[in-house]
Write a protein that holds these residues in place. Structure first.
Motif, PDB file in Angstrom:
ATOM      1  N   PRO A 102      -4.783 -10.147  13.495  1.00  0.00           N
ATOM      2  CA  PRO A 102      -5.134  -8.860  12.902  1.00  0.00           C
ATOM      3  C   PRO A 102      -5.406  -7.831  13.994  1.00  0.00           C
ATOM      4  O   PRO A 102      -5.971  -8.168  15.042  1.00  0.00           O
ATOM      5  N   GLN A 103      -4.977  -6.623  13.755  1.00  0.00           N
ATOM      6  CA  GLN A 103      -5.226  -5.542  14.712  1.00  0.00           C
ATOM      7  C   GLN A 103      -5.947  -4.397  14.004  1.00  0.00           C
ATOM      8  O   GLN A 103      -5.516  -3.926  12.952  1.00  0.00           O
ATOM      9  N   MET A 104      -7.032  -3.969  14.576  1.00  0.00           N
ATOM     10  CA  MET A 104      -7.769  -2.824  14.055  1.00  0.00           C
ATOM     11  C   MET A 104      -7.125  -1.540  14.588  1.00  0.00           C
ATOM     12  O   MET A 104      -6.942  -1.397  15.800  1.00  0.00           O
ATOM     13  N   GLN A 105      -6.789  -0.636  13.684  1.00  0.00           N
ATOM     14  CA  GLN A 105      -6.271   0.670  14.073  1.00  0.00           C
ATOM     15  C   GLN A 105      -7.331   1.711  13.728  1.00  0.00           C
ATOM     16  O   GLN A 105      -7.626   1.956  12.563  1.00  0.00           O
ATOM     17  N   ILE A 106      -7.890   2.298  14.770  1.00  0.00           N
ATOM     18  CA  ILE A 106      -9.003   3.228  14.590  1.00  0.00           C
ATOM     19  C   ILE A 106      -8.523   4.505  13.903  1.00  0.00           C
ATOM     20  O   ILE A 106      -7.512   5.097  14.281  1.00  0.00           O
ATOM     21  N   ARG A 107      -9.263   4.933  12.895  1.00  0.00           N
ATOM     22  CA  ARG A 107      -9.024   6.221  12.247  1.00  0.00           C
ATOM     23  C   ARG A 107     -10.043   7.260  12.692  1.00  0.00           C
ATOM     24  O   ARG A 107      -9.740   8.447  12.770  1.00  0.00           O
ATOM     25  N   ALA A 108     -11.267   6.835  12.936  1.00  0.00           N
ATOM     26  CA  ALA A 108     -12.304   7.775  13.352  1.00  0.00           C
ATOM     27  C   ALA A 108     -13.465   7.002  13.950  1.00  0.00           C
ATOM     28  O   ALA A 108     -13.670   5.821  13.635  1.00  0.00           O
ATOM     29  N   VAL A 109     -14.223   7.673  14.826  1.00  0.00           N
ATOM     30  CA  VAL A 109     -15.451   7.100  15.380  1.00  0.00           C
ATOM     31  C   VAL A 109     -16.529   8.168  15.343  1.00  0.00           C
ATOM     32  O   VAL A 109     -16.245   9.370  15.300  1.00  0.00           O
TER      33      VAL A 109
ATOM     34  N   ASP B 182     -21.615   9.011  22.761  1.00  0.00           N
ATOM     35  CA  ASP B 182     -22.340   7.891  23.356  1.00  0.00           C
ATOM     36  C   ASP B 182     -22.473   6.768  22.333  1.00  0.00           C
ATOM     37  O   ASP B 182     -22.568   7.004  21.130  1.00  0.00           O
ATOM     38  N   GLY B 183     -22.473   5.536  22.823  1.00  0.00           N
ATOM     39  CA  GLY B 183     -22.624   4.406  21.932  1.00  0.00           C
ATOM     40  C   GLY B 183     -24.076   4.163  21.568  1.00  0.00           C
ATOM     41  O   GLY B 183     -24.986   4.761  22.166  1.00  0.00           O
ATOM     42  N   PRO B 184     -24.297   3.296  20.602  1.00  0.00           N
ATOM     43  CA  PRO B 184     -23.307   2.545  19.809  1.00  0.00           C
ATOM     44  C   PRO B 184     -22.578   3.443  18.811  1.00  0.00           C
ATOM     45  O   PRO B 184     -23.048   4.536  18.498  1.00  0.00           O
ATOM     46  N   TRP B 185     -21.444   2.936  18.304  1.00  0.00           N
ATOM     47  CA  TRP B 185     -20.604   3.703  17.389  1.00  0.00           C
ATOM     48  C   TRP B 185     -20.587   3.070  16.005  1.00  0.00           C
ATOM     49  O   TRP B 185     -20.741   1.859  15.840  1.00  0.00           O
ATOM     50  N   ASP B 186     -20.335   3.923  15.015  1.00  0.00           N
ATOM     51  CA  ASP B 186     -19.756   3.490  13.746  1.00  0.00           C
ATOM     52  C   ASP B 186     -18.256   3.740  13.859  1.00  0.00           C
ATOM     53  O   ASP B 186     -17.846   4.791  14.379  1.00  0.00           O
ATOM     54  N   ILE B 187     -17.437   2.806  13.417  1.00  0.00           N
ATOM     55  CA  ILE B 187     -15.983   2.963  13.519  1.00  0.00           C
ATOM     56  C   ILE B 187     -15.350   2.809  12.144  1.00  0.00           C
ATOM     57  O   ILE B 187     -15.782   2.001  11.326  1.00  0.00           O
ATOM     58  N   ALA B 188     -14.353   3.627  11.885  1.00  0.00           N
ATOM     59  CA  ALA B 188     -13.529   3.519  10.675  1.00  0.00           C
ATOM     60  C   ALA B 188     -12.143   3.079  11.110  1.00  0.00           C
ATOM     61  O   ALA B 188     -11.584   3.627  12.078  1.00  0.00           O
TER      62      ALA B 188
ATOM     63  N   PHE C 115       0.832  -1.189   0.000  1.00  0.00           N
ATOM     64  CA  PHE C 115       0.000   0.000   0.000  1.00  0.00           C
ATOM     65  C   PHE C 115       0.872   1.245   0.000  1.00  0.00           C
ATOM     66  O   PHE C 115       1.973   1.263   0.557  1.00  0.00           O
ATOM     67  N   GLY C 116       0.369   2.287  -0.614  1.00  0.00           N
ATOM     68  CA  GLY C 116       1.083   3.557  -0.674  1.00  0.00           C
ATOM     69  C   GLY C 116       0.324   4.511  -1.561  1.00  0.00           C
ATOM     70  O   GLY C 116      -0.869   4.319  -1.841  1.00  0.00           O
ATOM     71  N   MET C 117       0.994   5.536  -2.036  1.00  0.00           N
ATOM     72  CA  MET C 117       0.357   6.495  -2.929  1.00  0.00           C
ATOM     73  C   MET C 117      -0.204   5.770  -4.153  1.00  0.00           C
ATOM     74  O   MET C 117       0.458   4.925  -4.750  1.00  0.00           O
ATOM     75  N   GLY C 118      -1.448   6.094  -4.519  1.00  0.00           N
ATOM     76  CA  GLY C 118      -2.055   5.467  -5.680  1.00  0.00           C
ATOM     77  C   GLY C 118      -2.651   4.105  -5.401  1.00  0.00           C
ATOM     78  O   GLY C 118      -3.432   3.588  -6.210  1.00  0.00           O
ATOM     79  N   ASN C 119      -2.285   3.496  -4.285  1.00  0.00           N
ATOM     80  CA  ASN C 119      -2.871   2.226  -3.855  1.00  0.00           C
ATOM     81  C   ASN C 119      -2.949   2.270  -2.334  1.00  0.00           C
ATOM     82  O   ASN C 119      -2.250   1.544  -1.624  1.00  0.00           O
ATOM     83  N   LEU C 120      -3.787   3.178  -1.847  1.00  0.00           N
ATOM     84  CA  LEU C 120      -3.820   3.492  -0.425  1.00  0.00           C
ATOM     85  C   LEU C 120      -4.288   2.299   0.395  1.00  0.00           C
ATOM     86  O   LEU C 120      -5.077   1.474  -0.059  1.00  0.00           O
ATOM     87  N   GLN C 121      -3.784   2.251   1.634  1.00  0.00           N
ATOM     88  CA  GLN C 121      -4.260   1.224   2.549  1.00  0.00           C
ATOM     89  C   GLN C 121      -5.762   1.395   2.753  1.00  0.00           C
ATOM     90  O   GLN C 121      -6.239   2.501   3.020  1.00  0.00           O
ATOM     91  N   PRO C 122      -6.525   0.332   2.611  1.00  0.00           N
ATOM     92  CA  PRO C 122      -7.984   0.471   2.720  1.00  0.00           C
ATOM     93  C   PRO C 122      -8.420   0.934   4.106  1.00  0.00           C
ATOM     94  O   PRO C 122      -7.822   0.572   5.124  1.00  0.00           O
ATOM     95  N   THR C 123      -9.460   1.739   4.103  1.00  0.00           N
ATOM     96  CA  THR C 123     -10.126   2.123   5.344  1.00  0.00           C
ATOM     97  C   THR C 123     -11.447   1.375   5.403  1.00  0.00           C
ATOM     98  O   THR C 123     -12.335   1.573   4.568  1.00  0.00           O
ATOM     99  N   PHE C 124     -11.578   0.487   6.378  1.00  0.00           N
ATOM    100  CA  PHE C 124     -12.790  -0.304   6.567  1.00  0.00           C
ATOM    101  C   PHE C 124     -13.708   0.400   7.563  1.00  0.00           C
ATOM    102  O   PHE C 124     -13.288   1.309   8.281  1.00  0.00           O
ATOM    103  N   PHE C 125     -14.947  -0.041   7.597  1.00  0.00           N
ATOM    104  CA  PHE C 125     -15.846   0.494   8.611  1.00  0.00           C
ATOM    105  C   PHE C 125     -16.781  -0.608   9.095  1.00  0.00           C
ATOM    106  O   PHE C 125     -17.065  -1.578   8.378  1.00  0.00           O
TER     107      PHE C 125
END
Length: 571
Positions: A549-556, A529-535, A476-486
């Protein structure tokens, strides 16, 4: 920040990919959304082969360049490689030096002094090069495309010139024996200079095979330069990096071995190991002084010398980080007095004493933090400023600087990154002109940061089998970015645990399934307050010999049914 949900993926194509290639749903959906439309293309993406590399002579002027190199080899001419002091420049010089020496050539390298001589084929740099090394053939690497006057001067001294470069082409091109720059053609625009040098080496070997020489063993140098230069990981770049990372894990070069020891890097290797560990250490020498140490590290065959150089580069990197932090703090203080987010479409800051070797890094940090094109300029005691810029989608720095060029002494670069030289007395008028240009070119929508989501996962899908399939999508890198899941509507199992006073460890539940996540720099966030959507992003976490696998949170955000308009907290 707006959450942008992924567009629907073609269900028939995704079903065919899953059935024929036996990959999980998220892989098929992700590749479909990233433009793949045929099974063969997906297969090549997941398992690229070196035999798929194109003919090097498809690059503009490659034939003339190879013929001139072969003539220099036959005549045993003194060849001087004139490079740049960043990682792409240094790896390019190291690769070309090793290849030409394998052919028996007499090769010397020249790196300009960043502070005294500036970037590329400067007047001072060319003078010192000609006077000290007396080349018969000069090869400009990672520079030279816009050096019309300087190359004319070199040729007037009776020296032939080749240029291997990837920077943007101006209207006037230098008169030289061969300018190999993909931007002159219709393809390969994604290559950086080390990729071009690899193609030159491939061309040489096609014309004159060298028994026992295996060019594949040099792909580690190509991977380091390609990742560090932030060029798109598409086309052959992706293949270079994927195979180069495997080669780097077993590199034959003692300098790279020593640098990985200092940086505590262990296989398997990923682009982040280059981007955040190898690249900054190699760049540190050129940012604060001369890049000679980084080049010597890549050329030495002495293990003890390599370890000494690696330790020195590590020390210089720590010094660079301290200088960078001081300039960033000063820049933010300046912004606090003059930047208005609702008004300003760009950031331009500058001051006397800011080290020119770190202004590019500071510009990158300001750009990401404020989501604005950012220019950072350091002025010397004589009032001459050297600046660097980083941009956001929608504004080409080269175009903007061209429109404001009457206020500058010099400028050049790419759409997303560029450099400039300016006198302090012109700073105010240039700042006003650049602000006006950015305001005209960028819409309010482009100035609002967005979080683009790639694919939805449930917590029940996240396990080791998924991680194995996920690895096929690298690098992953520029032009093939690491996916952001939710994931939607997850609940906290317990209160978040604070780690090292700034990070959060979180345990989530969704239905019957649970998963752990980490949120770097999330400890100071006010959580909804929960519940959350997480990215989140996915990474490997290895602990006590077990890989998970480890989830690294980008946003909630608080769970929402609308999917995209609600604002979020971001890491």
């Amino acid at each position: 920040m707006r959450w942008i949900l992924p567009s629907p993926a073609n269900p028939d194509f995704c079903r065919a990919v899953c059935e024929e290639l036996r990959v999980p749903r998220f892989v098929a959906e992700l590749l479909c959304r990233r433009g793949h439309t045929c099974i063969d293309g997906v297969t090549q993406h997941l398992d690229p082969k070196l035999k798929a590399l194109s003919d090097p002579f498809l690059l503009p002027n490659m034939c003339a360049a190879v013929e001139r190199l072969l003539a220099a080899l036959d005549r045993k001419e003194r060849i001087v490689l004139y490079g740049d002091y960043d990682v792409d420049g240094v790896t390019s010089l190291a690769l070309l030096t090793r290849v030409l020496r394998a052919f028996g050539a007499e090769v010397q390298c020249f790196l300009p002094l960043r502070i005294e001589e500036g970037y590329g084929l400067s007047t001072d740099g060319v003078t010192r090069c000609l006077e000290t090394l007396h080349p018969q053939l000069l090869i400009a690497v990672d520079c030279g495309t816009s050096s019309v006057i300087e190359i004319a001067r070199v040729r007037s001294a009776g020296v032939d010139v080749l240029v291997f470069d990837h920077h943007e082409c101006q209207a006037a091109l230098p008169e030289c024996t061969a300018l190999v720059n993909p931007k002159l053609g219709s393809d390969f625009h994604y290559l950086c200079s080390v990729g071009i040098v690899f193609k030159v080496a491939h061309g040489l070997l096609k014309r004159r095979p060298l028994p026992g020489f295996d060019l594949k063993q040099y792909l580690d140098l190509v991977a380091v330069g390609t990742v560090a230069d932030l060029v798109p990981l598409v086309g052959e770049n992706r293949l270079f990096v994927r195979r180069g990372l495997l080669q780097l894990a077993q590199t034959r070069f003692v300098g790279l071995q020593a640098l990985m020891e200092v940086a505590a890097i262990r296989p398997p290797l990923y682009p982040v190991d280059i981007g955040f560990k190898i690249g900054p250490r190699m760049n540190a020498a050129g940012r604060l002084g001369t890049a000679q140490d980084a080049l010597e590290l890549l050329l030495t065959e002495d293990t003890a010398r390599a370890r000494s150089l690696a330790r020195d580069l590590d020390t210089q990197n720590r010094e660079r980080r301290a200088v960078e932090a001081a300039v960033l703090t000063a820049a933010e203080l300046q912004l606090a007095e003059c930047f208005v987010a609702d008004r300003d479409a760009a950031i331009i800051v500058g001051a006397e004493g800011w080290h020119p070797g770190v202004v590019g890094i500071v510009a990158s940090r300001l750009m990401r933090r404020h989501h604005r094109p950012a220019l950072v300029i350091g002025f010397d005691e004589a009032g001459r400023g050297k600046g660097s810029g980083r941009s956001i989608a929608g504004l080409s720095l080269v175009q903007a600087l061209t429109e404001c060029g009457s206020h500058l002494e010099a400028y050049g670069g790419h759409e997303m990154a560029a450099g400039l030289t300016i006198q302090m007395g012109r700073f105010g008028e240039f700042r006003d002109a650049f602000h006006a240009c950015a305001r005209r070119l960028l819409t309010d929508d482009q100035l609002q940061p967005r979080l683009h989501l790639d694919c939805e996962l449930t917590l029940g899908e996240i396990g080791y089998p998924l991680l194995e399939q996920y690895d096929t999508l690298h690098p992953f890198g520029m032009g093939n970015l690491q996916p952001t899941f939710f994931a939607r509507r997850v609940l906290l199992v317990a209160e978040p645990r604070v780690m090292k006073e700034k990070h959060l460890s979180l345990q989530f539940r969704q239905g019957r399934h649970e998963a752990r996540a980490v949120w770097f720099n999330g400890a100071d966030q006010d959580l909804p307050d929960g519940p959350w959507d997480i990215a989140f992003e996915l990474d490997r976490n290895e602990y006590q010999g077990k890989v998970r696998p480890q989830m690294q949170i980008r946003a909630v955000r608080a769970a929402s049914a609308d999917g995209c308009e609600q604002r979020s907290l971001q890491s």
